[in-house]
Design a protein around this motif. Structure first.
Motif, PDB file in Angstrom:
ATOM      1  N   TYR A 182      52.927  66.405  73.639  1.00 38.43           N
ATOM      2  CA  TYR A 182      52.620  65.147  74.318  1.00 38.43           C
ATOM      3  C   TYR A 182      53.261  65.129  75.962  1.00 38.43           C
ATOM      4  CZ  TYR A 182      52.012  62.608  69.883  1.00 38.43           C
ATOM      5  OH  TYR A 182      51.795  61.678  69.137  1.00 38.43           O
ATOM      6  N   ILE A 183      53.092  64.724  76.504  1.00 38.54           N
ATOM      7  CA  ILE A 183      52.739  64.733  78.269  1.00 38.54           C
ATOM      8  C   ILE A 183      53.379  63.127  78.105  1.00 38.54           C
ATOM      9  CG2 ILE A 183      52.093  66.345  78.772  1.00 38.54           C
ATOM     10  CD1 ILE A 183      49.737  64.466  80.028  1.00 38.54           C
ATOM     11  N   ARG A 184      55.106  63.003  79.016  1.00 43.19           N
ATOM     12  CA  ARG A 184      55.072  61.670  80.265  1.00 43.19           C
ATOM     13  C   ARG A 184      53.864  61.389  80.620  1.00 43.19           C
ATOM     14  NH1 ARG A 184      61.567  61.781  79.620  1.00 43.19           N
ATOM     15  NH2 ARG A 184      61.831  60.846  78.208  1.00 43.19           N
ATOM     16  N   TRP A 196      54.899  58.645  76.305  1.00 39.01           N
ATOM     17  CA  TRP A 196      54.957  60.054  75.672  1.00 39.01           C
ATOM     18  C   TRP A 196      53.130  59.458  74.686  1.00 39.01           C
ATOM     19  CZ3 TRP A 196      56.870  64.197  76.042  1.00 39.01           C
ATOM     20  CH2 TRP A 196      58.289  64.352  76.358  1.00 39.01           C
ATOM     21  N   HIS A 232      49.044  64.821  74.298  1.00 42.62           N
ATOM     22  CA  HIS A 232      48.193  66.247  75.362  1.00 42.62           C
ATOM     23  C   HIS A 232      47.034  67.420  74.557  1.00 42.62           C
ATOM     24  CE1 HIS A 232      47.241  69.659  77.820  1.00 42.62           C
ATOM     25  NE2 HIS A 232      47.187  68.324  78.970  1.00 42.62           N
ATOM     26  N   GLN A 241      58.738  66.443  81.088  1.00 40.54           N
ATOM     27  CA  GLN A 241      57.443  66.295  80.896  1.00 40.54           C
ATOM     28  C   GLN A 241      56.480  66.470  79.866  1.00 40.54           C
ATOM     29  OE1 GLN A 241      57.279  63.794  83.206  1.00 40.54           O
ATOM     30  NE2 GLN A 241      58.998  63.914  83.434  1.00 40.54           N
ATOM     31  N   GLU A 242      56.775  67.667  79.105  1.00 42.49           N
ATOM     32  CA  GLU A 242      55.597  67.550  77.557  1.00 42.49           C
ATOM     33  C   GLU A 242      57.328  67.745  76.809  1.00 42.49           C
ATOM     34  OE1 GLU A 242      54.749  72.280  78.112  1.00 42.49           O
ATOM     35  OE2 GLU A 242      53.612  70.684  79.435  1.00 42.49           O
TER      36      GLU A 242
END
Length: 210
Positions: free
Chosen positions: A53-55, A61, A64, A124-125
């Protein structure tokens, strides 16, 4: 029916050639292996998906990509393990030889330890859903809602009434949790549920011994 050549790969292990193919179904990566020529019993191995997942700009979240990777070296380890454990690829057996803890045997990325305390709050991930699941399966999570005050509140509450579970580190990662009395009872004992608010399918149930 044999594995189609289109979309599959071949692999030679100890002078024997096998054919293998990977598919994803219900959050599980499925690996099927059989002899390339005159196949008999199949090998079926299961891996859990690893969702990265990325922000977003708002701090939420977002999924991705799926990062569970199965390479020829992983397949070779599984083949050797299966052969040593009773797999008979030459015999025409209707039931496949099944491996459910395939990631541990194949030593894929899936066996890396997932410790939420090692993820920076500014990350961020992350494999954030796995972090949530890891927390709910830990004794730390259960201990947060096992004090006498929470015990009384849960047993006196209406089923599905949610109470927050506080964990500062995970809140910084954007994860929040709740505990509630489930409407189902097992053998007359109350069942409590621990759930991640951001990922409702990440949930654990416990029988509460009064």
């Amino acid at each position: 029916m044999s594995i189609p050549r289109k979309g599959s790969r071949s692999l030679t292990v100890n002078d024997t050639t096998y054919r293998w193919v990977v598919s994803v179904h219900n959050n599980t990566v499925n690996l099927v292996v059989e002899l390339d020529s005159a196949p008999g019993q199949r090998l079926l191995a299961y891996f859990e998906c690893r969702d990265l997942y990325i922000r977003t700009e708002t701090g939420e979240w977002r999924f991705h990509s799926q990062k569970q990777s199965i390479r020829p070296a992983h397949v070779k380890r599984l083949i050797l393990h299966a052969l040593n454990s009773g797999w008979k690829p030459q015999e025409k057996l209707g039931k496949p030889f099944t491996i459910r803890n395939a990631a541990q045997i194949a030593a894929t990325i899936d066996v890396e330890a997932i410790h939420s305390r090692q993820v920076s709050p500014d990350a961020q991930e992350a494999y954030i859903k796995e972090i949530a699941r890891d927390f709910l399966e830990s004794s730390m999570c259960l201990s947060l809602c096992m004090d006498f005050e929470m015990y009384d509140r849960l047993l006196e509450s209406e089923p599905q009434t949610r109470f927050p579970i506080a964990d500062d580190n995970l809140q910084q990662l954007g994860l929040t949790f709740a505990v509630f009395l489930d409407s189902t009872k097992a053998d007359g004992r109350p069942v409590i549920a621990l759930q991640c608010n951001e990922f409702p399918d990440v949930i654990e149930h416990y029988w509460w011994i009064c």
